[in-house]
Motif scaffolding. Structure first.
Motif, PDB file in Angstrom:
ATOM      1  N   ASN A  66      38.890  50.684  48.772  1.00 58.75           N
ATOM      2  CA  ASN A  66      40.336  50.513  48.940  1.00 58.75           C
ATOM      3  C   ASN A  66      40.732  49.071  49.253  1.00 58.75           C
ATOM      4  N   ASN A  67      40.359  48.180  48.344  1.00 62.32           N
ATOM      5  CA  ASN A  67      40.775  46.793  48.418  1.00 62.32           C
ATOM      6  C   ASN A  67      41.334  46.377  47.053  1.00 62.32           C
ATOM      7  N   LEU A  68      41.421  45.086  46.802  1.00 66.84           N
ATOM      8  CA  LEU A  68      42.030  44.584  45.570  1.00 66.84           C
ATOM      9  C   LEU A  68      41.055  43.718  44.777  1.00 66.84           C
ATOM     10  N   LEU A  69      39.791  44.027  44.872  1.00 68.43           N
ATOM     11  CA  LEU A  69      38.763  43.233  44.206  1.00 68.43           C
ATOM     12  C   LEU A  69      38.814  43.447  42.695  1.00 68.43           C
ATOM     13  N   GLY A  70      38.808  42.333  41.943  1.00 70.09           N
ATOM     14  CA  GLY A  70      38.909  42.391  40.494  1.00 70.09           C
ATOM     15  C   GLY A  70      37.670  41.865  39.804  1.00 70.09           C
ATOM     16  N   ASN A  71      37.803  41.541  38.521  1.00 72.18           N
ATOM     17  CA  ASN A  71      36.663  41.126  37.714  1.00 72.18           C
ATOM     18  C   ASN A  71      36.101  39.763  38.100  1.00 72.18           C
TER      19      ASN A  71
END
Length: 233
Positions: A66-71
Motif C-alpha cells: 500500500n504505497n506508490l512505488l512504480g517502475n
C-alpha cells in the motif's frame, strides 16, 4: 515533517513504521535501526522511492504494501533479503522488476506482488483469469527460479519445470476484451477467478499473504500481517 516524533514499533530486530503518509523513508529510521534491523514494515505510506534502505544492510524481510512505488523502483543490494512484499503499489513492468530483483536480492525466496498491474488477477482487472495468472507465475519463476512462494501459493515442482521449459515465452498476457456473451446473447458474469484466498478477495484488503503471522503492527492502520506458515518452510 516531524517523523522523529511518530511512533516506531520496535520488537528486537523487527521495525514497523506504518501509516505515516511519508513520501520517503525518514533518515532517522536508517540512522537508528539500519545496522541491526532484520525485518522492516513500511506499509500504508506514500512512498515513491526506497532509496532510504541503503543503510539497512542486514535486512531479511521487507514489507512495503500500500504505497506508490512504480517502475522506477530501485532497491540497494540486500544480500540477506529472503522475503519481499510489494502488494498494492503501481508496478506495471514485470520484466524490469524481476531483472532488478535478480540482481540485488540474490537470496529472495518469498515474493508477493498482488494488487499491482504487473500481477494479473482480480485485484487489478476483472478480465484476468487463471490462465493469465499461471502464465505470470511461469514468467516470474523463469526470472527468479529460487522462489519458494509467490503471492498466495507455494511454488510447485511442476511449476519450476514448466518455467524452465517455456517461462521465457510467458511475458505477454491476454489483452483486455469486452465481456463475452453466452449462447443466449447475455453477458457472462459468472463469479471471476481469483488466486486470492477467500478472506482476502476484497480489493480494500492489503494483506499480501504468505500466511505466516509474525509481525505486530502499530500505527493508524494496524492489522496483522501475513506470511508463510511454519509447515510450508
Amino acid at each position: 515533517m516531524a517523523h522523529r516524533e511518530s511512533p516506531v514499533a520496535l520488537n528486537g530486530t523487527h521495525i514497523s513504521y506504518i501509516g505515516h503518509d511519508c513520501k520517503d523513508i525518514p533518515d532517522f529510521l536508517g540512522d537508528s535501526f539500519g545496522d541491526f534491523a532484520r525485518r522492516l514494515d513500511l506499509s500504508f505510506n506514500q512512498l515513491r522511492s526506497l532509496a532510504g534502505l541503503k543503510t539497512f544492510t542486514e535486512l531479511e524481510e521487507l514489507v512495503v504494501d500500500n504505497n506508490l512505488l512504480g517502475n522506477d523502483l530501485r532497491l540497494p543490494r540486500l544480500p540477506n533479503l529472503h522475503t519481499l512484499t510489494l502488494n498494492k503499489n503501481k508496478l506495471t513492468d514485470i520484466e524490469a522488476l524481476l531483472e532488478h530483483l535478480a540482481d540485488v536480492t540474490p537470496s529472495l525466496e518469498y515474493l508477493s506482488l498482488l494488487g499491482n498491474e504487473a500481477c494479473p488477477n482480480q485485484l487489478v482487472s476483472l478480465d484476468k483469469d487463471e490462465d493469465d495468472y499461471q502464465r505470470y507465475r511461469y514468467f516470474v519463476l523463469h526470472k527468479l527460479p529460487q522462489l519458494k512462494f509467490l503471492d498466495t501459493r507455494k511454488v510447485t515442482i511442476k511449476e519450476v519445470t514448466e518455467a524452465q521449459a517455456r517461462g521465457a515465452f510467458m511475458k505477454v498476457l491476454k489483452p483486455k476484451s469486452d465481456t463475452p456473451l453466452n449462447e443466449a446473447g447475455f453477458e457472462n458474469r459468472s463469479v471471476p477467478y481469483t488466486p486470492l484466498p477467500r478472506g482476502v478477495r476484497d480489493a480494500t484488503n492489503h494483506k499480501g499473504h504468505f500466511a505466516k503471522c509474525r509481525y505486530v503492527y502499530y500505527g493508524k492502520h494496524s492489522e496483522g500481517n501475513r506470511f508463510i506458515q511454519n509447515d510450508q518452510l
